[in-house]
Design a protein around this motif. Structure first.
Motif, PDB file in Angstrom:
ATOM      1  N   ILE A 172      41.957   8.428  13.774  1.00 57.24           N
ATOM      2  CA  ILE A 172      42.417   7.048  13.639  1.00 57.24           C
ATOM      3  C   ILE A 172      42.595   6.722  12.160  1.00 57.24           C
ATOM      4  CG2 ILE A 172      41.407   6.212  15.790  1.00 57.24           C
ATOM      5  CD1 ILE A 172      39.643   5.292  12.640  1.00 57.24           C
ATOM      6  N   LYS A 173      43.342   5.680  11.903  1.00 56.00           N
ATOM      7  CA  LYS A 173      43.484   5.148  10.551  1.00 56.00           C
ATOM      8  C   LYS A 173      42.434   4.067  10.350  1.00 56.00           C
ATOM      9  CE  LYS A 173      45.430   3.978   6.574  1.00 56.00           C
ATOM     10  NZ  LYS A 173      45.439   4.873   5.401  1.00 56.00           N
ATOM     11  N   ASN A 174      41.653   4.184   9.284  1.00 53.18           N
ATOM     12  CA  ASN A 174      40.543   3.312   8.923  1.00 53.18           C
ATOM     13  C   ASN A 174      39.261   3.773   9.613  1.00 53.18           C
ATOM     14  OD1 ASN A 174      42.021   1.843   7.021  1.00 53.18           O
ATOM     15  ND2 ASN A 174      42.812   0.470   8.594  1.00 53.18           N
ATOM     16  N   ASP A 175      38.242   2.957   9.637  1.00 56.40           N
ATOM     17  CA  ASP A 175      36.891   3.423   9.942  1.00 56.40           C
ATOM     18  C   ASP A 175      36.241   2.543  11.001  1.00 56.40           C
ATOM     19  OD1 ASP A 175      33.873   3.547   9.501  1.00 56.40           O
ATOM     20  OD2 ASP A 175      34.521   5.120   8.131  1.00 56.40           O
ATOM     21  N   VAL A 176      35.853   3.160  12.130  1.00 60.47           N
ATOM     22  CA  VAL A 176      35.280   2.366  13.219  1.00 60.47           C
ATOM     23  C   VAL A 176      33.853   1.928  12.909  1.00 60.47           C
ATOM     24  CG1 VAL A 176      36.792   3.452  14.903  1.00 60.47           C
ATOM     25  CG2 VAL A 176      34.488   4.386  14.542  1.00 60.47           C
ATOM     26  N   GLY A 177      33.141   2.674  12.066  1.00 61.81           N
ATOM     27  CA  GLY A 177      31.831   2.215  11.638  1.00 61.81           C
ATOM     28  C   GLY A 177      31.950   0.940  10.824  1.00 61.81           C
ATOM     29  N   ASP A 178      32.891   0.930   9.874  1.00 60.04           N
ATOM     30  CA  ASP A 178      33.131  -0.277   9.087  1.00 60.04           C
ATOM     31  C   ASP A 178      33.525  -1.437   9.992  1.00 60.04           C
ATOM     32  OD1 ASP A 178      32.670   1.283   6.864  1.00 60.04           O
ATOM     33  OD2 ASP A 178      34.749   1.258   6.162  1.00 60.04           O
ATOM     34  N   ALA A 179      34.457  -1.183  10.913  1.00 67.44           N
ATOM     35  CA  ALA A 179      34.931  -2.248  11.800  1.00 67.44           C
ATOM     36  C   ALA A 179      33.777  -2.859  12.589  1.00 67.44           C
ATOM     37  CB  ALA A 179      35.992  -1.694  12.747  1.00 67.44           C
ATOM     38  N   THR A 180      32.863  -2.012  13.058  1.00 65.61           N
ATOM     39  CA  THR A 180      31.717  -2.499  13.822  1.00 65.61           C
ATOM     40  C   THR A 180      30.760  -3.272  12.940  1.00 65.61           C
ATOM     41  OG1 THR A 180      31.928  -0.599  15.317  1.00 65.61           O
ATOM     42  CG2 THR A 180      29.836  -1.809  15.349  1.00 65.61           C
ATOM     43  N   PHE A 181      30.510  -2.765  11.724  1.00 63.38           N
ATOM     44  CA  PHE A 181      29.598  -3.456  10.812  1.00 63.38           C
ATOM     45  C   PHE A 181      30.128  -4.851  10.479  1.00 63.38           C
ATOM     46  CE2 PHE A 181      27.881  -4.194   6.455  1.00 63.38           C
ATOM     47  CZ  PHE A 181      26.538  -4.269   6.813  1.00 63.38           C
ATOM     48  N   TYR A 182      31.420  -4.936  10.200  1.00 63.02           N
ATOM     49  CA  TYR A 182      32.000  -6.247   9.898  1.00 63.02           C
ATOM     50  C   TYR A 182      31.850  -7.186  11.091  1.00 63.02           C
ATOM     51  CZ  TYR A 182      34.341  -3.513   6.227  1.00 63.02           C
ATOM     52  OH  TYR A 182      34.630  -2.681   5.176  1.00 63.02           O
TER      53      TYR A 182
END
Length: 444
Positions: A106-116
């Motif tokens: 994927i493009k970008n980061d699912v960990g970051d997305a979840t943290f946000y």
């Protein structure tokens, strides 16, 4: 998340004995098998799948992947290669393919997305007694103090949707590895086995059940897929990335590998319940997704982590990161237990195909015996090894969405491209100890 290789090496070079995967001093059994040239016009078994998507592939990368699939696919589309899925897997002998997730599939980061999402929705529990050192054994006293000063105690969950100061401190420690005041947030870890910032996200999930975390990840997924490309979102006082996209080329590749009989796995340095939710979008069952695993207590996640190899549960010294990815792949996919899981396995017990984009993926990429797909994100050690392409098995490709431009200066392979366990920057070395010369960026 890695670059694609330049065009394949000449057949004569491919016939040379490949360089070993292990570091200097590792057993001869850990050396790569000889590379084999794949004729572009070789006969393809009937019913063997090929990649459907041509856009985005660099040079002859698509043709070489198709050839690899054909070489491990019989006339019924069933894998015929070696590899033994165990643990969460099927136990059937199949050729194994392993993908990193963030910025690879994927493009970008699912960990970051979840943290946000957690910060925007007040889903982080404060530490017991207000002691932030209980959230990570590597958190520095300065970071613990900064978090304690910024965030309240005596609440069920931190009010980070409205408490900008607390949200900013958490975001800084997680995102930059430093406090808002610029002090180092984590120290004392092995830089080849642990990234405390990544691990901290999993540890901050303490107190929730796996099912609850999956629901958080699903909500973040829906938001990020619905947001337009390039969107940002407000977290604390910062504007951060607010969108994620699946790479259609990787969805196509994973589907082709699965139809050909490969045992396809995801291995990520994001929390495993988060990866499980996202992996379904490319047809990979949660049973074939590995991420950072928390220990549990009374059905809820704790701030401690599962171990691998010589690292016991709760010691929190290894996650799915660089050499830790190798250990978890060996342990959970290939069935190697104990200290041996930390070592490179004989070629017959390793993955055939691997894909990644970052230095965090370098060990499991080097272990792949067939092809290694690298999406180019300008990561030093990874690009040094991929561009040198010592055994002809590396494929470098630009990112499929918003590829980076050409890196203006060569990769510092001969000086500082490698990060040692203690964090020291060193030259990138071949298995025989010789230094890889600086490499220019040619696939972008």
């Amino acid at each position: 998340m890695n670059h694609r290789l330049r065009t394949s090496a000449a057949a004569a070079a491919l016939a040379l004995a490949a360089t070993g995967l292990a570091s200097a001093g590792q057993a001869q059994a850990e050396i790569q098998p000889q590379a084999q040239a794949q004729p572009q016009d070789q006969a393809r078994p009937a019913g063997c799948p090929t990649l459907k998507t041509s856009a985005g592939w660099y040079g002859d990368n698509k043709a070489r992947i198709d050839a690899l699939i054909a070489d491990h696919c019989d006339d019924r589309g069933n894998g015929k290669g070696a590899g033994k899925g165990t643990g969460k897997g099927t136990g059937k002998k199949k050729p194994v393919a392993v993908f990193d997730w963030d910025n690879t599939v994927i493009k970008n980061d699912v960990g970051d997305a979840t943290f946000y999402w957690l910060l925007r929705n007040d889903r982080i529990h404060p530490p017991r007694g207000g002691d932030w050192t209980t959230t990570s054994r590597y958190l520095t006293p300065e970071a613990a103090t900064a978090l304690g000063d910024a965030c309240p105690t005596g609440v069920r969950t931190l009010p980070t949707s409205t408490d900008t100061r607390c949200a900013d401190e958490l975001l800084s420690v997680y995102g930059t590895g430093a406090t808002t005041g610029g002090q180092t947030a984590f120290a004392g870890h092995d830089h080849r086995r642990m990234e405390p910032q990544y691990a901290w996200l999993a540890q901050l999930l303490r107190g929730w059940t796996t099912r609850q975390v999956e629901s958080f990840a699903a909500a973040a997924r829906a938001e990020n897929l619905a947001a337009p490309q390039g969107a940002t979102q407000q977290v604390g006082s910062a504007r951060v990335t607010g969108w994620v996209r699946y790479y259609e080329q990787q969805r196509d590749l994973i589907g082709a590998l699965r139809r050909a009989g490969f045992d396809v796995w995801i291995v990520s340095a994001s929390p495993e319940p988060v990866v499980d939710v996202w992996a379904k979008g490319v047809g990979v069952d949660p049973s074939h997704a590995l991420g950072i695993r928390n220990t549990t207590e009374h059905g809820r996640l704790t701030a401690h982590l599962k171990g691998c190899g010589t690292v016991r549960d709760g010691e929190d010294r290894m996650i799915t990161y660089i050499d830790g990815k190798r250990c978890w792949i060996n342990q959970e996919i290939l069935g190697v237990r104990g200290p041996a899981a930390e070592r490179v396995q004989p070629a017959s017990r390793r993955q055939v195909f691997a894909a990644g984009d970052s230095d965090t993926d370098i060990s499991f990429l080097r272990d792949a015996t067939g092809l290694r797909l690298v999406l180019n994100r300008n990561k030093n050690e990874l690009m040094c090894r991929a561009y040198e392409n010592g055994d002809g098995r590396w494929l470098v490709n630009p990112m499929f969405i918003e590829p980076k431009g050409r890196k203006a200066t060569p990769y510092p392979c001969a000086t500082t491209g490698y990060t040692a366990g203690d964090g020291t920057a060193e030259p990138v070395r071949r298995p025989d100890g010789t230094v890889i010369p600086d490499q220019r960026d040619t696939v972008f």
